[in-house]
Design a protein around this motif. Structure first.
Motif, short mmCIF file in Angstrom:
data_model
loop_
_atom_site.label_atom_id
_atom_site.label_comp_id
_atom_site.label_asym_id
_atom_site.label_seq_id
_atom_site.Cartn_x
_atom_site.Cartn_y
_atom_site.Cartn_z
N LEU A 18 0.83 -1.21 0.00
CA LEU A 18 0.00 0.00 0.00
C LEU A 18 0.86 1.26 0.00
O LEU A 18 0.54 2.24 -0.67
CB LEU A 18 -0.94 0.00 1.20
CG LEU A 18 -2.06 -1.04 1.15
CD1 LEU A 18 -2.82 -1.05 2.46
CD2 LEU A 18 -2.99 -0.78 -0.01
N LEU A 19 1.96 1.23 0.72
CA LEU A 19 2.89 2.36 0.72
C LEU A 19 3.50 2.56 -0.66
O LEU A 19 3.64 3.69 -1.13
CB LEU A 19 3.98 2.15 1.77
CG LEU A 19 4.99 3.28 1.91
CD1 LEU A 19 4.30 4.53 2.44
CD2 LEU A 19 6.10 2.86 2.85
N SER A 20 3.85 1.48 -1.33
CA SER A 20 4.41 1.57 -2.68
C SER A 20 3.40 2.16 -3.66
O SER A 20 3.75 2.97 -4.51
CB SER A 20 4.84 0.20 -3.17
OG SER A 20 5.88 -0.29 -2.37
N ILE A 21 2.14 1.75 -3.54
CA ILE A 21 1.10 2.30 -4.41
C ILE A 21 0.91 3.79 -4.12
O ILE A 21 0.75 4.60 -5.03
CB ILE A 21 -0.22 1.51 -4.24
CG1 ILE A 21 -0.05 0.10 -4.80
CG2 ILE A 21 -1.37 2.22 -4.94
CD1 ILE A 21 -1.20 -0.83 -4.48
N GLY A 22 0.95 4.15 -2.85
CA GLY A 22 0.81 5.55 -2.47
C GLY A 22 1.94 6.42 -2.99
O GLY A 22 1.71 7.55 -3.46
N SER A 24 3.65 5.81 -5.61
CA SER A 24 3.49 5.89 -7.06
C SER A 24 2.52 7.01 -7.43
O SER A 24 2.66 7.62 -8.49
CB SER A 24 2.96 4.57 -7.61
OG SER A 24 3.91 3.55 -7.43
N ALA A 25 1.57 7.26 -6.56
CA ALA A 25 0.61 8.34 -6.83
C ALA A 25 1.30 9.69 -6.89
O ALA A 25 0.89 10.58 -7.65
CB ALA A 25 -0.48 8.35 -5.76
N PHE A 26 2.37 9.87 -6.13
CA PHE A 26 3.11 11.13 -6.19
C PHE A 26 3.87 11.27 -7.51
O PHE A 26 4.16 12.38 -7.94
CB PHE A 26 4.07 11.26 -5.01
CG PHE A 26 3.39 11.63 -3.74
CD1 PHE A 26 2.88 12.91 -3.56
CD2 PHE A 26 3.24 10.72 -2.73
CE1 PHE A 26 2.23 13.26 -2.39
CE2 PHE A 26 2.59 11.05 -1.55
CZ PHE A 26 2.09 12.32 -1.38
N GLY A 27 4.19 10.16 -8.14
CA GLY A 27 4.84 10.22 -9.46
C GLY A 27 3.93 10.81 -10.51
O GLY A 27 4.40 11.40 -11.50
N VAL A 28 2.63 10.68 -10.32
CA VAL A 28 1.67 11.25 -11.27
C VAL A 28 1.80 12.76 -11.31
O VAL A 28 1.68 13.37 -12.38
CB VAL A 28 0.23 10.83 -10.88
CG1 VAL A 28 -0.81 11.54 -11.71
CG2 VAL A 28 0.07 9.33 -10.99
N LEU A 29 2.08 13.38 -10.17
CA LEU A 29 2.21 14.84 -10.13
C LEU A 29 3.34 15.32 -11.04
O LEU A 29 3.20 16.30 -11.77
CB LEU A 29 2.44 15.31 -8.70
CG LEU A 29 1.34 14.99 -7.70
CD1 LEU A 29 1.77 15.39 -6.29
CD2 LEU A 29 0.05 15.67 -8.09
N SER A 30 4.45 14.63 -11.02
CA SER A 30 5.58 14.99 -11.87
C SER A 30 5.26 14.79 -13.34
O SER A 30 5.64 15.61 -14.19
CB SER A 30 6.80 14.14 -11.48
OG SER A 30 7.86 14.38 -12.36
N GLY A 60 3.68 -0.39 -13.33
CA GLY A 60 4.19 -0.69 -11.99
C GLY A 60 3.08 -0.75 -10.96
O GLY A 60 3.06 -1.62 -10.10
N THR A 61 2.13 0.18 -11.06
CA THR A 61 1.01 0.19 -10.13
C THR A 61 0.13 -1.04 -10.32
O THR A 61 -0.34 -1.63 -9.35
CB THR A 61 0.19 1.48 -10.30
OG1 THR A 61 1.06 2.61 -10.12
CG2 THR A 61 -0.93 1.55 -9.30
#
Length: 79
Positions: A18-22, A24-30, A60-61
Motif C-alpha cells: 500500500l505504501l508503494s502504491i501511495g 506511485s501516486a506522487f509520481g503522477v504529479l511529476s 508498476g502500479t
C-alpha cells in the motif's frame, strides 16, 4: 529475526504494498507537470518522455495491485 530480514519482509507485506502504491501516486504529479510544460513549449520529445513515464507508472502500479490481491487471497489453489 534480524532487522534485515524484517526489512525484506516489509516489501511483500500489505502495508508495504500500500505504501508503494501511495508513493506511485506522487509520481503522477511529476508526469502531469511535464505534460503541461511540454504542451506550453510544444516540445514533442518531452511529451513523449512524459507519456512513456506514465505508462511505466501505470504498469508498476498494476503489478503492485496484482501482488496485493494475491497476498489477500487465502486460497492456495487460486494461483
Amino acid at each position: 529475526m534480524s532487522t534485515v530480514a524484517k526489512a525484506k519482509g516489509w516489501k511483500h507485506s500489505k502495508p508495504g504494498l500500500l505504501l508503494s502504491i501511495g508513493t506511485s501516486a506522487f509520481g503522477v504529479l511529476s508526469i502531469v507537470k511535464d505534460v503541461k510544460k511540454a504542451r506550453t513549449e510544444n516540445d514533442t520529445l518531452l511529451l513523449a518522455n512524459a507519456l512513456v513515464a506514465g505508462l511505466a507508472l501505470a504498469t508498476g502500479t498494476a503489478l503492485l495491485v496484482r501482488e496485493l490481491r494475491r497476498l489477500g487471497s487465502e486460497d492456495v489453489l487460486a494461483d
